[in-house]
Design a protein around this motif. Structure first.
Motif, mmCIF file in Angstrom:
data_model
loop_
_atom_site.group_PDB
_atom_site.id
_atom_site.type_symbol
_atom_site.label_atom_id
_atom_site.label_comp_id
_atom_site.label_asym_id
_atom_site.label_seq_id
_atom_site.Cartn_x
_atom_site.Cartn_y
_atom_site.Cartn_z
ATOM 1 N N LEU A 253 41.931 -19.026 10.229
ATOM 2 C CA LEU A 253 42.277 -19.148 8.811
ATOM 3 C C LEU A 253 43.697 -18.671 8.549
ATOM 4 C CD1 LEU A 253 38.968 -18.012 7.044
ATOM 5 C CD2 LEU A 253 39.767 -20.330 7.528
ATOM 6 N N ALA A 254 44.127 -17.636 9.273
ATOM 7 C CA ALA A 254 45.512 -17.162 9.141
ATOM 8 C C ALA A 254 46.482 -18.267 9.554
ATOM 9 C CB ALA A 254 45.726 -15.914 9.984
ATOM 10 N N LYS A 255 46.178 -18.962 10.651
ATOM 11 C CA LYS A 255 47.009 -20.095 11.075
ATOM 12 C C LYS A 255 47.018 -21.183 10.006
ATOM 13 C CE LYS A 255 46.185 -19.465 16.042
ATOM 14 N NZ LYS A 255 45.479 -20.025 17.234
ATOM 15 N N ASP A 256 45.843 -21.433 9.415
ATOM 16 C CA ASP A 256 45.738 -22.451 8.363
ATOM 17 C C ASP A 256 46.618 -22.102 7.165
ATOM 18 O OD1 ASP A 256 43.866 -23.620 10.011
ATOM 19 O OD2 ASP A 256 42.131 -23.049 8.789
ATOM 20 N N LEU A 257 46.818 -20.809 6.940
ATOM 21 C CA LEU A 257 47.647 -20.347 5.821
ATOM 22 C C LEU A 257 49.134 -20.300 6.183
ATOM 23 C CD1 LEU A 257 45.384 -17.423 4.524
ATOM 24 C CD2 LEU A 257 45.760 -19.636 3.403
ATOM 25 N N GLY A 258 49.459 -20.750 7.395
ATOM 26 C CA GLY A 258 50.855 -20.772 7.813
ATOM 27 C C GLY A 258 51.344 -19.478 8.424
ATOM 28 N N MET A 259 50.417 -18.597 8.795
ATOM 29 C CA MET A 259 50.802 -17.336 9.411
ATOM 30 C C MET A 259 50.882 -17.474 10.934
ATOM 31 S SD MET A 259 48.386 -14.723 7.228
ATOM 32 C CE MET A 259 49.103 -13.255 7.976
ATOM 33 N N LYS A 260 51.624 -16.604 11.556
ATOM 34 C CA LYS A 260 51.615 -16.495 13.011
ATOM 35 C C LYS A 260 50.446 -15.589 13.405
ATOM 36 C CE LYS A 260 55.986 -15.260 13.029
ATOM 37 N NZ LYS A 260 57.290 -14.740 13.495
ATOM 38 N N VAL A 261 49.930 -15.793 14.593
ATOM 39 C CA VAL A 261 48.818 -14.978 15.092
ATOM 40 C C VAL A 261 49.196 -14.416 16.457
ATOM 41 C CG1 VAL A 261 46.421 -14.996 15.887
ATOM 42 C CG2 VAL A 261 47.033 -16.205 13.787
ATOM 43 N N GLU A 262 49.011 -13.111 16.626
ATOM 44 C CA GLU A 262 49.303 -12.464 17.905
ATOM 45 C C GLU A 262 48.098 -11.657 18.359
ATOM 46 O OE1 GLU A 262 52.783 -10.035 17.513
ATOM 47 O OE2 GLU A 262 54.106 -11.735 17.059
ATOM 48 N N ARG A 263 47.678 -11.872 19.593
ATOM 49 C CA ARG A 263 46.669 -11.024 20.249
ATOM 50 C C ARG A 263 47.368 -10.328 21.383
ATOM 51 N NH1 ARG A 263 41.024 -13.432 21.878
ATOM 52 N NH2 ARG A 263 40.520 -11.219 21.850
ATOM 53 N N ARG A 264 47.514 -9.025 21.288
ATOM 54 C CA ARG A 264 48.295 -8.277 22.273
ATOM 55 C C ARG A 264 47.950 -6.797 22.154
ATOM 56 N NH1 ARG A 264 51.855 -5.620 19.076
ATOM 57 N NH2 ARG A 264 52.722 -6.642 17.223
ATOM 58 N N PRO A 265 48.340 -6.004 23.164
ATOM 59 C CA PRO A 265 48.170 -4.554 23.025
ATOM 60 C C PRO A 265 48.974 -4.055 21.812
ATOM 61 C CG PRO A 265 48.615 -5.145 25.307
ATOM 62 C CD PRO A 265 48.851 -6.384 24.499
ATOM 63 N N VAL A 266 48.339 -3.205 21.005
ATOM 64 C CA VAL A 266 48.989 -2.689 19.801
ATOM 65 C C VAL A 266 49.075 -1.163 19.910
ATOM 66 C CG1 VAL A 266 48.907 -2.555 17.278
ATOM 67 C CG2 VAL A 266 48.007 -4.584 18.446
ATOM 68 N N PRO A 267 50.273 -0.599 20.114
ATOM 69 C CA PRO A 267 50.395 0.857 20.233
ATOM 70 C C PRO A 267 50.080 1.557 18.917
ATOM 71 C CG PRO A 267 52.560 -0.181 20.240
ATOM 72 C CD PRO A 267 51.563 -1.285 20.301
ATOM 73 N N GLU A 268 49.559 2.768 19.009
ATOM 74 C CA GLU A 268 49.179 3.518 17.809
ATOM 75 C C GLU A 268 50.324 3.622 16.808
ATOM 76 O OE1 GLU A 268 48.245 8.009 16.278
ATOM 77 O OE2 GLU A 268 47.963 7.622 18.411
ATOM 78 N N GLU A 269 51.561 3.850 17.288
ATOM 79 C CA GLU A 269 52.705 4.052 16.391
ATOM 80 C C GLU A 269 52.950 2.838 15.496
ATOM 81 O OE1 GLU A 269 53.868 4.105 20.212
ATOM 82 O OE2 GLU A 269 52.161 5.441 19.829
ATOM 83 N N GLU A 270 52.495 1.663 15.951
ATOM 84 C CA GLU A 270 52.726 0.448 15.162
ATOM 85 C C GLU A 270 51.942 0.452 13.857
ATOM 86 O OE1 GLU A 270 53.017 -4.425 15.828
ATOM 87 O OE2 GLU A 270 52.373 -3.124 17.476
#
Length: 339
Positions: A253-270
């Motif tokens: 649905l995010a893609k359908d709304l024109g957003m980028k999608v990322e699946r990746r390691p996400v560090p706590e500081e982010e």
């Protein structure tokens, strides 16, 4: 039944009329059986009781404005159950049999499906257990698959509202290359202690970092995490996270709304850089995150600055629910309409 207050249902078990059962014996699945008994006749040496050979799923059925009953993505649940079966060596249930059982259970309990716009849904719980009587540590040769349903209200009392979470480092829900990617009961048993601590501290739920390094975001209790920033939907990639069907749907649905999608390691500081964030799963759909407290390091990542759900979380939540209820076109073929 007549006394059910649909608008104020808890997220809990309510007795319904029937459940559906199917037995695996002599290397094959039997016929689906409709049952009104709520208990299971189980041998005391059953594999599921001693060695945790147990898997389950969770999905929902909704009644639309048009009166039709819609079941959300049962094929995806069937596939995830098959993945769990492969992971803990159980007999796999064919997709067609799984969907037939789901339909049969929903249809038999149709009078318990909450009305449109009541705020409640029919929760569907498929369960698979190893039933062979044995004391050696090896896979069961016999299995019971069953489905029960129950009408439920929102998972969190406030419904779609921003909630506080707390990072718990002392305990892990699952380990890399362990059973975290499978929907098996042991993973949830492993979360109970941290969840109890979080509740006692006044938080909605616990928040896990990766078990190996304690550096990366893992899960929000038993739900997947996602963050929003720079028109991008970001969700952790990990070998210890259950692949959430809700999260997969939100990514699309995010893609359908024109957003980028990322699946990746996400560090706590982010966490400090996210404009919005949420926990997602079948039960809550989306639970927006107000803040995540790191008590050990005396930090607080405030995400919902005004303490309310952000615009993108709100849009995604409303869009997914609209598809589930038939208020928006189901362009991805996610919904199964009950005949």
């Amino acid at each position: 039944m007549e006394n059910l207050d649909w608008a104020n249902l808890p997220f809990g078990y309510i007795h319904t009329d029937y459940n559906v059962r199917c037995y695996y014996r002599n290397g094959k699945w039997g016929a689906l059986e409709l049952c009104s008994e709520e208990t299971i006749n189980l041998h005391m040496a059953a594999t599921c009781l001693h060695y945790g050979q147990e898997a389950f799923e969770g999905l929902k059925a909704c009644r639309g404005k048009d009166g039709k009953i819609r079941i959300f993505r049962p094929e995806a649940n069937a596939e995830r159950l098959q993945s769990t079966c492969q992971g803990i060596v159980m007999a796999e249930l064919p997709t067609e049999l799984f969907i037939e059982a789901v339909k049969k259970a929903v249809k038999a309990n149709e009078r318990f499906i909450p009305p449109y716009e009541s705020g409640a849904t029919l929760y569907i719980r498929p369960l698979l257990i190893g039933t062979s009587a044995q004391v050696g540590v090896h896979p069961s040769s016999e299995y019971l698959f069953l489905i029960f349903v129950t009408p439920v209200g929102p998972y969190f009392k406030g419904g779609f509202a921003a909630n506080p979470y707390v990072i718990i480092r002392k305990y892990d829900r699952s380990a890399p290359l362990g059973t975290g990617i499978y929907k098996t009961g042991g993973n949830y048993a492993a979360s109970l202690r941290a969840n109890k601590i979080a509740h006692e501290l006044g938080y909605a739920c616990e928040f896990y970092l990766d078990a190996k390094e304690k550096k990366y975001i893992d899960e929000c209790g038993a739900a997947n995490f996602f963050g929003i920033k720079d028109n991008t939907y970001i969700t952790p990639l990990s070998t210890s996270i259950l692949p959430s069907i809700t999260n997969m749907s939100l990514m699309q649905l995010a893609k359908d709304l024109g957003m980028k999608v990322e699946r990746r390691p996400v560090p706590e500081e982010e966490l400090s850089s996210f404009e919005e964030a949420g926990a997602c799963g079948t039960a809550a759909v989306i639970s927006p995150i107000e803040r995540i407290d790191d008590l050990e390091n005396k930090k607080s990542y405030v995400i919902a600055k005004e303490g309310k759900p952000g615009p993108i979380c709100t849009k995604l939540y409303n869009k997914l629910r609209a598809i589930q209820y038939g208020d928006e076109q189901d362009v991805h073929g996610w919904v199964t309409i009950l005949d």
